[in-house]
Scaffold this motif. Structure first.
Motif, short mmCIF file in Angstrom:
data_model
loop_
_atom_site.label_atom_id
_atom_site.label_comp_id
_atom_site.label_asym_id
_atom_site.label_seq_id
_atom_site.Cartn_x
_atom_site.Cartn_y
_atom_site.Cartn_z
N SER A 32 0.80 -1.23 -0.05
CA SER A 32 -0.12 0.05 -0.06
C SER A 32 0.77 1.17 -0.23
O SER A 32 1.91 1.35 0.73
N VAL A 33 0.51 2.15 -0.72
CA VAL A 33 1.26 3.67 -1.03
C VAL A 33 0.42 4.63 -0.22
O VAL A 33 -0.66 4.86 -0.73
N PHE A 34 1.06 5.73 0.58
CA PHE A 34 0.41 6.83 0.90
C PHE A 34 1.42 7.69 0.58
O PHE A 34 2.44 7.70 1.06
N ARG A 35 0.83 8.84 0.01
CA ARG A 35 1.74 9.90 -0.49
C ARG A 35 1.16 11.18 0.13
O ARG A 35 0.12 11.49 -0.07
N SER A 36 2.20 11.93 0.66
CA SER A 36 1.55 13.36 1.47
C SER A 36 2.66 14.19 0.57
O SER A 36 3.61 14.08 0.03
N ASN A 37 2.37 15.46 1.18
CA ASN A 37 3.34 16.70 0.67
C ASN A 37 4.66 16.49 1.33
O ASN A 37 5.68 16.86 0.51
N ARG A 38 4.84 15.95 2.44
CA ARG A 38 6.28 15.80 3.18
C ARG A 38 7.05 14.79 2.80
O ARG A 38 8.12 14.44 3.18
N GLY A 39 6.07 13.69 2.70
CA GLY A 39 6.60 12.34 2.65
C GLY A 39 6.03 11.28 2.12
O GLY A 39 5.17 11.54 1.37
N MET A 40 6.53 9.96 2.09
CA MET A 40 5.70 8.91 1.47
C MET A 40 5.73 7.90 2.60
O MET A 40 6.74 7.67 3.30
N PHE A 41 4.69 6.78 2.49
CA PHE A 41 4.87 5.64 3.58
C PHE A 41 4.16 4.51 2.47
O PHE A 41 3.39 4.52 1.85
#
Length: 117
Positions: A32-41
């Motif tokens: 699973s990919v979660f992308r935010s402005n500050r980082g990625m998980f």
């Protein structure tokens, strides 16, 4: 309708469409990919048991560089963690994001690290 509300609804619809087709097991978990402005998980999820098997975040990296470079390194890191748990194959869940840019770099990094999908 509020512009942000409409945008969030469209994103939720895209995510649901992808998740309807993608499911992970203990032997072949969902990446699973979660992308935010500050980082990625990134997470390896066993949907049958409802558990996260492994996770990686950009904050764990020593020298992240640009966001795209950091995503590629993050993919390699999650592949390394998967190998330590004897996981060879995964199902890629891009969420509501296009397979482009940081999401694509993370997938390529995971493939370079030895994950099959």
């Amino acid at each position: 309708m509020d512009k942000n509300k409409a945008k969030n609804q469209q994103q939720a619809r895209r995510h649901a469409r992808v998740r309807a087709k993608v499911s992970g097991t203990a032997t072949c978990p969902r990446l699973s990919v979660f992308r935010s402005n500050r980082g990625m998980f990134l997470q390896l999820v066993d949907d049958e048991a409802g558990k996260t098997l492994a996770s990686a975040a950009v904050k764990e990296l020593k020298q992240p560089g640009t966001k795209t470079e950091a995503s590629k390194e993050l993919g390699k890191l999650i592949a390394e963690k998967a190998k330590s748990k004897k996981i060879e194959a995964v199902v890629f869940d891009r969420g509501s994001y296009k397979y482009h840019g940081r999401v694509k770099a993370a997938a390529e990094g995971a493939r370079e690290g030895g994950l099959n999908f």
